[in-house]
Design a protein around this motif. Structure first.
Motif, PDB file in Angstrom:
ATOM      1  N   GLY A 204      25.540  21.944 -10.001  1.00  0.00           N
ATOM      2  CA  GLY A 204      25.624  20.825 -10.917  1.00  0.00           C
ATOM      3  C   GLY A 204      25.834  21.219 -12.362  1.00  0.00           C
ATOM      4  O   GLY A 204      26.027  22.391 -12.695  1.00  0.00           O
ATOM      5  N   PHE A 205      25.793  20.196 -13.216  1.00  0.00           N
ATOM      6  CA  PHE A 205      26.025  20.398 -14.634  1.00  0.00           C
ATOM      7  C   PHE A 205      25.343  19.298 -15.438  1.00  0.00           C
ATOM      8  O   PHE A 205      24.956  18.260 -14.898  1.00  0.00           O
ATOM      9  N   THR A 206      25.228  19.535 -16.736  1.00  0.00           N
ATOM     10  CA  THR A 206      24.699  18.555 -17.686  1.00  0.00           C
ATOM     11  C   THR A 206      25.645  18.489 -18.862  1.00  0.00           C
ATOM     12  O   THR A 206      26.107  19.520 -19.357  1.00  0.00           O
ATOM     13  N   ILE A 207      25.944  17.252 -19.298  1.00  0.00           N
ATOM     14  CA  ILE A 207      26.695  17.079 -20.533  1.00  0.00           C
ATOM     15  C   ILE A 207      25.845  16.297 -21.517  1.00  0.00           C
ATOM     16  O   ILE A 207      25.011  15.481 -21.122  1.00  0.00           O
ATOM     17  N   GLU A 208      26.045  16.583 -22.788  1.00  0.00           N
ATOM     18  CA  GLU A 208      25.356  15.859 -23.861  1.00  0.00           C
ATOM     19  C   GLU A 208      26.379  15.237 -24.791  1.00  0.00           C
ATOM     20  O   GLU A 208      27.389  15.862 -25.118  1.00  0.00           O
ATOM     21  N   VAL A 209      26.069  14.008 -25.192  1.00  0.00           N
ATOM     22  CA  VAL A 209      26.886  13.269 -26.147  1.00  0.00           C
ATOM     23  C   VAL A 209      25.947  12.719 -27.206  1.00  0.00           C
ATOM     24  O   VAL A 209      24.937  12.087 -26.873  1.00  0.00           O
ATOM     25  N   ARG A 210      26.248  12.965 -28.451  1.00  0.00           N
ATOM     26  CA  ARG A 210      25.473  12.376 -29.561  1.00  0.00           C
ATOM     27  C   ARG A 210      25.969  10.951 -29.751  1.00  0.00           C
ATOM     28  O   ARG A 210      27.151  10.732 -29.985  1.00  0.00           O
ATOM     29  N   VAL A 211      25.064   9.976 -29.625  1.00  0.00           N
ATOM     30  CA  VAL A 211      25.465   8.567 -29.688  1.00  0.00           C
ATOM     31  C   VAL A 211      24.918   7.837 -30.904  1.00  0.00           C
ATOM     32  O   VAL A 211      25.204   6.669 -31.096  1.00  0.00           O
ATOM     33  N   GLY A 212      24.144   8.500 -31.706  1.00  0.00           N
ATOM     34  CA  GLY A 212      23.588   7.885 -32.903  1.00  0.00           C
ATOM     35  C   GLY A 212      22.766   8.916 -33.645  1.00  0.00           C
ATOM     36  O   GLY A 212      22.588  10.033 -33.159  1.00  0.00           O
ATOM     37  N   PRO A 213      22.249   8.548 -34.789  1.00  0.00           N
ATOM     38  CA  PRO A 213      21.423   9.492 -35.547  1.00  0.00           C
ATOM     39  C   PRO A 213      20.221   9.960 -34.721  1.00  0.00           C
ATOM     40  O   PRO A 213      19.330   9.176 -34.425  1.00  0.00           O
ATOM     41  N   GLY A 214      20.267  11.190 -34.293  1.00  0.00           N
ATOM     42  CA  GLY A 214      19.160  11.768 -33.537  1.00  0.00           C
ATOM     43  C   GLY A 214      19.085  11.353 -32.083  1.00  0.00           C
ATOM     44  O   GLY A 214      18.173  11.755 -31.365  1.00  0.00           O
ATOM     45  N   VAL A 215      20.034  10.543 -31.590  1.00  0.00           N
ATOM     46  CA  VAL A 215      20.006  10.090 -30.197  1.00  0.00           C
ATOM     47  C   VAL A 215      21.071  10.843 -29.399  1.00  0.00           C
ATOM     48  O   VAL A 215      22.225  10.922 -29.800  1.00  0.00           O
ATOM     49  N   VAL A 216      20.643  11.390 -28.267  1.00  0.00           N
ATOM     50  CA  VAL A 216      21.517  12.153 -27.384  1.00  0.00           C
ATOM     51  C   VAL A 216      21.512  11.499 -26.006  1.00  0.00           C
ATOM     52  O   VAL A 216      20.460  11.125 -25.494  1.00  0.00           O
ATOM     53  N   THR A 217      22.706  11.369 -25.433  1.00  0.00           N
ATOM     54  CA  THR A 217      22.823  10.967 -24.035  1.00  0.00           C
ATOM     55  C   THR A 217      23.006  12.231 -23.223  1.00  0.00           C
ATOM     56  O   THR A 217      23.903  13.023 -23.504  1.00  0.00           O
ATOM     57  N   ARG A 218      22.138  12.437 -22.244  1.00  0.00           N
ATOM     58  CA  ARG A 218      22.271  13.569 -21.315  1.00  0.00           C
ATOM     59  C   ARG A 218      22.630  13.002 -19.951  1.00  0.00           C
ATOM     60  O   ARG A 218      21.880  12.206 -19.395  1.00  0.00           O
ATOM     61  N   SER A 219      23.754  13.435 -19.441  1.00  0.00           N
ATOM     62  CA  SER A 219      24.181  13.042 -18.101  1.00  0.00           C
ATOM     63  C   SER A 219      24.125  14.275 -17.215  1.00  0.00           C
ATOM     64  O   SER A 219      24.719  15.304 -17.547  1.00  0.00           O
ATOM     65  N   ARG A 220      23.391  14.149 -16.119  1.00  0.00           N
ATOM     66  CA  ARG A 220      23.240  15.273 -15.185  1.00  0.00           C
ATOM     67  C   ARG A 220      23.841  14.893 -13.841  1.00  0.00           C
ATOM     68  O   ARG A 220      23.598  13.801 -13.335  1.00  0.00           O
ATOM     69  N   CYS A 221      24.590  15.832 -13.280  1.00  0.00           N
ATOM     70  CA  CYS A 221      25.156  15.687 -11.946  1.00  0.00           C
ATOM     71  C   CYS A 221      24.667  16.884 -11.144  1.00  0.00           C
ATOM     72  O   CYS A 221      24.919  18.030 -11.526  1.00  0.00           O
ATOM     73  N   ARG A 222      23.935  16.614 -10.073  1.00  0.00           N
ATOM     74  CA  ARG A 222      23.313  17.681  -9.285  1.00  0.00           C
ATOM     75  C   ARG A 222      23.734  17.595  -7.824  1.00  0.00           C
ATOM     76  O   ARG A 222      23.937  16.504  -7.286  1.00  0.00           O
ATOM     77  N   ILE A 223      23.809  18.769  -7.189  1.00  0.00           N
ATOM     78  CA  ILE A 223      24.144  18.884  -5.771  1.00  0.00           C
ATOM     79  C   ILE A 223      23.086  19.765  -5.119  1.00  0.00           C
ATOM     80  O   ILE A 223      22.776  20.847  -5.631  1.00  0.00           O
ATOM     81  N   ALA A 224      22.533  19.317  -3.998  1.00  0.00           N
ATOM     82  CA  ALA A 224      21.569  20.132  -3.256  1.00  0.00           C
ATOM     83  C   ALA A 224      21.951  20.123  -1.783  1.00  0.00           C
ATOM     84  O   ALA A 224      22.069  19.049  -1.175  1.00  0.00           O
ATOM     85  N   ALA A 225      22.191  21.306  -1.231  1.00  0.00           N
ATOM     86  CA  ALA A 225      22.524  21.403   0.191  1.00  0.00           C
ATOM     87  C   ALA A 225      21.356  20.890   1.026  1.00  0.00           C
ATOM     88  O   ALA A 225      20.193  21.135   0.696  1.00  0.00           O
ATOM     89  N   LEU A 226      21.684  20.172   2.091  1.00  0.00           N
ATOM     90  CA  LEU A 226      20.661  19.684   3.018  1.00  0.00           C
ATOM     91  C   LEU A 226      20.534  20.673   4.171  1.00  0.00           C
ATOM     92  O   LEU A 226      21.507  21.352   4.532  1.00  0.00           O
ATOM     93  N   PRO A 227      19.350  20.765   4.779  1.00  0.00           N
ATOM     94  CA  PRO A 227      19.123  21.784   5.809  1.00  0.00           C
ATOM     95  C   PRO A 227      20.063  21.690   7.015  1.00  0.00           C
ATOM     96  O   PRO A 227      20.505  22.701   7.521  1.00  0.00           O
ATOM     97  N   GLU A 228      20.371  20.498   7.450  1.00  0.00           N
ATOM     98  CA  GLU A 228      21.183  20.336   8.652  1.00  0.00           C
ATOM     99  C   GLU A 228      22.681  20.327   8.347  1.00  0.00           C
ATOM    100  O   GLU A 228      23.447  21.056   8.941  1.00  0.00           O
ATOM    101  N   HIS A 229      23.075  19.453   7.430  1.00  0.00           N
ATOM    102  CA  HIS A 229      24.500  19.303   7.117  1.00  0.00           C
ATOM    103  C   HIS A 229      24.638  18.411   5.888  1.00  0.00           C
ATOM    104  O   HIS A 229      23.853  17.499   5.682  1.00  0.00           O
TER     105      HIS A 229
END
Length: 141
Positions: free
Chosen positions: A71-96
């Motif tokens: 996965g990854f994380t991106i940050e965008v400054r959207v205002g004075p001192g305000v940050v948007t953090r968007s995270r996209c994560r992938i986790a393998a499952l045991p079976e499939h």
């Protein structure tokens, strides 16, 4: 701080999802509200780019975390001192398959208020985005 997270289990490999993540040209296909994404160089922590949203609103972003097939994380400054953090994560499952999790948070002074105002839109886009990236990953195989 305001935050929202959504996960699904999908019958795709982490590598298939990762291939959609690193191909930023495809982000608008699975990310509602995005019209165009430009990455200035390789997809790595510290990389920068710009996203153009519907209505031609543009926002520069920084990739703050990148882990291949995880996965990854991106940050965008959207205002004075305000940050948007968007995270996209992938986790393998045991079976499939894998669990795909997308989250967003608004951090900083006024983050709660911004989240209260924009939360329904942001959370809807996150929910739809997880479903759409899973479909895109399955179609790419």
């Amino acid at each position: 701080m305001w935050s929202f997270e959504h996960s699904i289990d999908a019958a795709v490999t982490p590598a298939a999802v990762w291939s959609r993540y690193i191909d930023v040209d495809t982000w608008p296909a699975w990310n509602a509200g995005m019209e165009k994404v430009q990455l200035n160089g390789p997809f790595h922590a510290g990389g920068t780019g710009e996203v153009t949203m519907t209505g031609d609103a543009r926002a520069p972003f920084t990739l703050t975390e990148v882990a291949v097939d995880e996965g990854f994380t991106i940050e965008v400054r959207v205002g004075p001192g305000v940050v948007t953090r968007s995270r996209c994560r992938i986790a393998a499952l045991p079976e499939h398959g894998c669990r795909i999790t997308h989250s967003v948070e608004l951090d900083g002074p006024g983050g709660d208020e911004m989240g209260a105002a924009a939360g329904p839109i942001l959370s809807g886009n996150i929910t739809r985005g997880v479903d759409e990236v899973a479909k895109a990953a399955a179609a790419a195989v």
